[in-house]
Design a protein around this motif. Structure first.
Motif, mmCIF file in Angstrom:
data_model
loop_
_atom_site.group_PDB
_atom_site.id
_atom_site.type_symbol
_atom_site.label_atom_id
_atom_site.label_comp_id
_atom_site.label_asym_id
_atom_site.label_seq_id
_atom_site.Cartn_x
_atom_site.Cartn_y
_atom_site.Cartn_z
ATOM 1 N N ARG A 85 49.398 48.134 29.767
ATOM 2 C CA ARG A 85 49.302 46.772 29.215
ATOM 3 C C ARG A 85 50.269 45.848 29.929
ATOM 4 N NH1 ARG A 85 52.069 44.146 25.299
ATOM 5 N NH2 ARG A 85 53.230 46.028 24.739
ATOM 6 N N GLU A 86 51.507 46.315 30.133
ATOM 7 C CA GLU A 86 52.505 45.491 30.818
ATOM 8 C C GLU A 86 52.118 45.246 32.279
ATOM 9 O OE1 GLU A 86 54.430 47.394 27.333
ATOM 10 O OE2 GLU A 86 53.113 48.090 28.929
ATOM 11 N N LEU A 87 51.494 46.257 32.899
ATOM 12 C CA LEU A 87 51.084 46.121 34.302
ATOM 13 C C LEU A 87 49.823 45.277 34.458
ATOM 14 C CD1 LEU A 87 51.568 49.845 35.389
ATOM 15 C CD2 LEU A 87 52.847 47.914 36.338
ATOM 16 N N LYS A 88 49.165 44.978 33.317
ATOM 17 C CA LYS A 88 47.844 44.329 33.323
ATOM 18 C C LYS A 88 46.914 45.119 34.244
ATOM 19 C CE LYS A 88 49.473 39.710 32.128
ATOM 20 N NZ LYS A 88 49.541 38.272 32.472
ATOM 21 N N TRP A 89 46.857 46.411 33.938
ATOM 22 C CA TRP A 89 46.168 47.373 34.791
ATOM 23 C C TRP A 89 44.696 47.028 34.998
ATOM 24 C CZ3 TRP A 89 48.189 51.118 37.756
ATOM 25 C CH2 TRP A 89 47.319 52.069 38.290
ATOM 26 N N ASP A 90 44.037 46.593 33.925
ATOM 27 C CA ASP A 90 42.614 46.269 34.036
ATOM 28 C C ASP A 90 42.364 45.149 35.041
ATOM 29 O OD1 ASP A 90 42.049 48.182 32.190
ATOM 30 O OD2 ASP A 90 41.891 46.812 30.488
ATOM 31 N N MET A 91 43.357 44.296 35.214
ATOM 32 C CA MET A 91 43.210 43.164 36.124
ATOM 33 C C MET A 91 43.670 43.492 37.550
ATOM 34 S SD MET A 91 44.762 39.299 35.704
ATOM 35 C CE MET A 91 44.062 39.162 34.058
ATOM 36 N N TYR A 92 44.810 44.193 37.648
ATOM 37 C CA TYR A 92 45.416 44.379 38.971
ATOM 38 C C TYR A 92 45.398 45.819 39.481
ATOM 39 C CZ TYR A 92 47.279 39.732 37.948
ATOM 40 O OH TYR A 92 47.400 38.414 37.619
ATOM 41 N N GLY A 93 45.440 46.785 38.570
ATOM 42 C CA GLY A 93 45.539 48.176 39.007
ATOM 43 C C GLY A 93 46.832 48.403 39.772
ATOM 44 N N ALA A 94 46.813 49.374 40.699
ATOM 45 C CA ALA A 94 47.980 49.633 41.560
ATOM 46 C C ALA A 94 47.782 48.846 42.847
ATOM 47 C CB ALA A 94 48.115 51.127 41.845
ATOM 48 N N ASP A 95 48.256 47.600 42.856
ATOM 49 C CA ASP A 95 48.003 46.716 44.008
ATOM 50 C C ASP A 95 49.148 46.706 45.020
ATOM 51 O OD1 ASP A 95 49.910 45.330 42.600
ATOM 52 O OD2 ASP A 95 48.681 43.547 42.235
ATOM 53 N N GLY A 96 50.252 47.378 44.694
ATOM 54 C CA GLY A 96 51.377 47.435 45.640
ATOM 55 C C GLY A 96 52.276 46.224 45.609
ATOM 56 N N ASP A 97 51.975 45.260 44.748
ATOM 57 C CA ASP A 97 52.804 44.055 44.647
ATOM 58 C C ASP A 97 53.798 44.207 43.494
ATOM 59 O OD1 ASP A 97 51.619 42.713 46.755
ATOM 60 O OD2 ASP A 97 50.039 41.881 45.489
ATOM 61 N N TYR A 98 55.079 44.236 43.814
ATOM 62 C CA TYR A 98 56.112 44.329 42.784
ATOM 63 C C TYR A 98 56.377 42.903 42.288
ATOM 64 C CZ TYR A 98 60.095 46.567 40.411
ATOM 65 O OH TYR A 98 60.959 47.074 39.471
ATOM 66 N N GLY A 99 55.459 42.442 41.426
ATOM 67 C CA GLY A 99 55.571 41.091 40.886
ATOM 68 C C GLY A 99 56.016 41.103 39.442
ATOM 69 N N ASN A 100 55.658 40.048 38.711
ATOM 70 C CA ASN A 100 56.128 39.893 37.336
ATOM 71 C C ASN A 100 55.625 40.997 36.408
ATOM 72 O OD1 ASN A 100 57.550 37.556 37.953
ATOM 73 N ND2 ASN A 100 55.776 36.233 37.591
ATOM 74 N N CYS A 101 54.398 41.473 36.639
ATOM 75 C CA CYS A 101 53.836 42.511 35.766
ATOM 76 C C CYS A 101 54.612 43.823 35.919
ATOM 77 C CB CYS A 101 52.359 42.733 36.068
ATOM 78 S SG CYS A 101 51.330 41.311 35.688
ATOM 79 N N THR A 102 54.921 44.171 37.161
ATOM 80 C CA THR A 102 55.688 45.398 37.396
ATOM 81 C C THR A 102 57.108 45.247 36.863
ATOM 82 O OG1 THR A 102 54.349 45.826 39.369
ATOM 83 C CG2 THR A 102 56.378 47.088 39.127
ATOM 84 N N VAL A 103 57.668 44.059 37.007
ATOM 85 C CA VAL A 103 58.998 43.787 36.442
ATOM 86 C C VAL A 103 58.972 44.012 34.930
ATOM 87 C CG1 VAL A 103 60.700 41.992 35.940
ATOM 88 C CG2 VAL A 103 59.744 42.178 38.239
ATOM 89 N N THR A 104 57.929 43.480 34.282
ATOM 90 C CA THR A 104 57.799 43.632 32.823
ATOM 91 C C THR A 104 57.657 45.091 32.434
ATOM 92 O OG1 THR A 104 56.742 41.464 32.656
ATOM 93 C CG2 THR A 104 56.425 42.972 30.804
ATOM 94 N N ALA A 105 56.860 45.836 33.211
ATOM 95 C CA ALA A 105 56.646 47.259 32.913
ATOM 96 C C ALA A 105 57.954 48.041 33.028
ATOM 97 C CB ALA A 105 55.594 47.840 33.852
ATOM 98 N N VAL A 106 58.705 47.809 34.088
ATOM 99 C CA VAL A 106 59.978 48.517 34.278
ATOM 100 C C VAL A 106 60.984 48.088 33.212
ATOM 101 C CG1 VAL A 106 61.909 48.944 35.854
ATOM 102 C CG2 VAL A 106 59.581 48.813 36.754
ATOM 103 N N ASP A 107 60.989 46.786 32.916
ATOM 104 C CA ASP A 107 61.861 46.254 31.865
ATOM 105 C C ASP A 107 61.593 46.945 30.529
ATOM 106 O OD1 ASP A 107 63.963 44.529 32.024
ATOM 107 O OD2 ASP A 107 62.740 42.744 32.293
ATOM 108 N N THR A 108 60.318 47.034 30.179
ATOM 109 C CA THR A 108 59.921 47.649 28.909
ATOM 110 C C THR A 108 60.286 49.125 28.888
ATOM 111 O OG1 THR A 108 58.064 46.092 28.790
ATOM 112 C CG2 THR A 108 57.997 47.968 27.296
#
Length: 538
Positions: A85-108
C-alpha cells in the motif's frame, strides 16, 4: 602431390574451425546469458544482504538513487513484507525509483519496528531488521495457510506428518524464546512434533493465559502466534486479494475483508462459510425512527414491544453462512432453510420486493436473486431462474459475495425498517392462531399487556415449539384456568409462573431465559412498555 594435399587439408580444417567459431560461439554466449538469467541472478533478499555485508545500504538504497536494480530488489522485498500500500504497488510495482512511495514504505517499516531512522535511506539497522523478518516469511505463511484452510488442528499435532508445518511452528516458537523447551541446539526445526515441541507450545500457551496441553496447535494458539509477528509487517502481509463479481476479497488469517469500492466490511471465516454480527442495532434504529415506523403499519404499542425485545436479538445487518441453514440475515436471523425445507428469509425478501421494489432490484434482483414462492412466513428463492430448493443449490449461497450483498442491504434504512415490521409481524403467527391455542383459548385471551406480549415474542424467536406447552403448564400451576376473569394482577401472576416454567422447559430450554426476561423487564420498569392488562394494541 603430397604437399598439395597437405595444404588442401589444412585449408579445409581452417574452414571447419571458422564455421564452428561462427556458429558455436554466439550460441555459447546465448547459453551463458540464459543460465545467468534463470539461475545465476542474485535473489532480491541476497542483494540486500550483500549491501548490508559491505555496509553500503545507506549509500546505495537511498532517495533518488541511481542504482535502480538494487532499488528494485528493495521494493520487491518490502512488498513481500506487506508494504504494498505504501509503495502504491498496483500503480508502480518495482520500478527502481527510490521516490516518495519507497520513502514512505521504509519510513513505515522503521516505525512498525521501532527503529529511529529516516525512510530516505536504508540504514544498517533497518537492513538488518528487513533481512531478519524476511527470513520468517515462509514459516508465517505456512501457519497462516493452514489456519485459512481450517486444517491447523488436524495437521500440526503430536506425531503429525506435516513436517513442513511442524518445522515452521518450531522455528516461530524458537524466535519467541522457547529454545530451551525445544532443545533447539540439539534438534533445531526437525519437523518432529514430540515431547520438546509439546513442552514449548504448552509453555507458550500458559504464558499467554491459555490452558492447553500443547499436544496440538489449535486455531486460537496459531492466531496468537501469528499476532506476535504481524505488528512488524505491513498491513498487506498474509493477505490474499481476490477480485470477482465487482468485489475484492482480501483474506487475512480467519478474516475476509470484502469491498465493492465504496463500502467494505470484515467477516469472520468459520466452518463452511463466514459470519458477521453487523453494527446496526435494532434498538438504535427503532429509537431514531420512532416517528416514521407507523408509516409501515406499526402501532405505538407495537413499536414499544419491538424496542423492548430488540436488545435480545441480532443486529439488522448480521449475516451467517456457516451453519446448516446455509444463509441467515437480519435481527431475527431469517434463514434460507435447512436441507430442502422452506426458510423464513424468502418471506422477508418478498416483503421488501412488495413494499420497496426499487430497493429489492438494487440489492437482489440486479444480481439475479428473486422470489420463487413465498407466503407471509416462509418460502424459496431462485437465482438466475433456477429454483434454490435443494441442498446443493442452497450451498451456492455460502459464497462470500452473497454475505456482502446481504450485509450491504442491511445498511439501507428502508430495508432496516421493513426488517423491524417483519419481525413484529411474527406476533400475528401465534397471537390469535388456531395452531397456538392453549386449553382452547387463543394466546391473545391469556396475555394482553405489552410486557407479556414482548416476553412471548422473545420466546417464539428463541424456542417457538415450546410456547404453547409452557403457557399451558403455567396455567395449570397457577390454577388460573379462566382468562376471561383475569385482571392485571392475575395476568402478572400467570406471567411470573410462565417465566419460571420456561427457564427449564424442554430438552433444550430457552437460551438465557432469565437474562432475556430481565432485559424486557427493564423496559417495563422504565415505563416504556406497560404491564397493564389490555395495554397491547396490535
Amino acid at each position: 602431390m603430397g604437399v598439395f594435399w597437405v595444404i588442401l587439408s589444412l585449408r579445409i580444417l581452417g574452414i571447419i574451425v571458422l564455421i564452428i567459431i561462427i556458429l558455436f560461439i554466439p550460441s555459447l554466449a546465448i547459453l551463458i546469458f540464459i543460465i545467468h538469467q534463470l539461475g545465476g541472478r542474485m535473489k532480491d533478499i541476497d542483494v540486500i544482504k550483500d549491501l548490508h555485508k559491505k555496509k553500503q545500504t545507506q549509500s546505495i538504497l537511498k532517495y533518488l538513487s541511481e542504482k535502480k536494480e538494487s532499488v528494485k530488489s528493495l521494493q520487491k522485498v518490502l512488498f513481500e513484507l506487506g508494504f504494498g500500500r505504501e509503495l502504491k504497488w498496483d500503480m508502480y510495482g518495482a520500478d527502481g525509483d527510490y521516490g516518495n512511495c519507497t520513502v514512505t514504505a521504509v519510513d513505515t517499516f522503521c516505525s512498525y519496528n521501532k527503529i529511529k531512522a529516516s525512510g530516505r535511506a536504508v540504514s544498517g539497522k533497518t537492513a538488518e531488521r528487513i533481512i531478519y523478518l524476511y527470513g520468517l516469511i515462509d514459516n508465517l505463511k505456512i501457519i497462516n495457510e493452514a489456519v485459512q484452510q481450517g486444517e491447523i488442528e488436524t495437521r500440526i499435532k503430536q506425531k503429525g506428518r506435516y513436517k513442513t508445518g511442524i518445522a515452521a511452528l518450531q522455528t516461530l516458537l524458537a524466535e519467541l524464546g522457547y529454545t530451551r523447551q525445544l532443545k533447539w541446539n540439539k534438534y533445531g526445526a526437525d519437523g518432529d512434533f514430540g515431547n520438546c515441541t509439546t513442552a514449548a507450545l504448552k509453555n507458550y500457551a500458559e504464558d499467554e493465559g491459555y490452558l492447553d496441553s500443547g499436544e496440538t496447535l489449535t486455531d486460537k494458539l496459531a492466531e496468537s502466534i501469528l499476532q506476535k509477528f504481524k505488528p512488524y509487517f505491513g498491513s498487506e502481509f498474509l493477505r490474499t486479494t481476490i477480485k470477482a463479481h465487482g468485489l475484492s476479497q482480501t483474506l487475512s488469517g480467519k478474516n475476509i475483508i470484502i469491498s465493492d469500492g465504496s463500502l467494505s466490511w470484515t467477516f469472520r471465516k468459520y466452518q463452511k462459510g463466514l459470519f458477521t454480527y453487523g453494527k446496526n442495532r435494532p434498538k438504535d434504529f427503532i429509537e431514531s425512527h420512532f416517528s416514521s415506523l407507523p408509516n409501515l403499519g406499526l402501532t405505538k404499542s407495537a413499536i414499544n414491544v419491538m424496542l423492548s425485545v430488540s436488545e435480545n436479538e441480532g443486529n439488522l445487518d448480521a449475516v451467517n453462512t456457516w451453519d446448516n441453514a446455509h444463509l441467515s440475515f437480519g435481527m431475527f436471523q431469517w434463514t434460507l432453510g435447512t436441507a430442502t425445507n422452506p426458510g423464513e428469509l424468502p418471506a422477508l425478501l418478498n416483503k421488501i420486493k412488495t413494499k420497496a421494489p426499487a430497493i429489492f432490484q438494487k440489492y437482489f434482483l440486479d444480481y439475479g436473486l428473486d422470489i420463487f414462492q413465498a407466503n407471509e412466513t416462509t418460502g424459496f428463492l431462485k437465482w438466475d431462474g433456477q429454483q434454490i430448493i435443494t441442498t446443493s443449490k442452497k450451498e451456492l449461497m455460502r459464497d462470500p459475495v452473497w454475505a456482502f450483498r446481504f450485509w450491504k442491504a442491511g445498511q439501507d434504512e428502508l430495508v432496516m425498517a421493513i426488517e423491524v415490521e417483519h419481525a413484529y409481524s411474527r406476533i400475528k403467527t401465534f397471537y390469535k392462531s388456531n395452531s397456538y391455542k392453549v386449553e382452547n383459548y387463543f394466546i391473545s385471551d391469556l396475555v394482553t399487556s405489552e410486557y407479556g406480549v414482548a416476553l412471548l415474542l422473545d420466546n417464539h424467536v428463541n424456542r417457538p415449539g415450546y410456547l404453547v406447552d409452557t403457557l399451558a403448564k403455567a396455567m395449570k400451576n397457577t390454577g388460573l384456568t379462566n382468562p376471561n376473569t383475569w385482571g392485571t394482577g392475575e395476568e402478572k401472576i400467570f406471567l411470573d409462573e410462565y417465566l419460571i416454567v420456561r427457564k427449564t422447559f424442554g430438552r433444550y430450554p430457552m437460551t438465557d431465559s432469565d437474562g432475556r426476561a430481565l432485559v424486557t423487564k427493564r423496559y417495563l420498569t422504565n415505563g416504556i412498555i406497560s404491564g397493564t392488562k389490555d395495554s397491547f394494541k396490535i
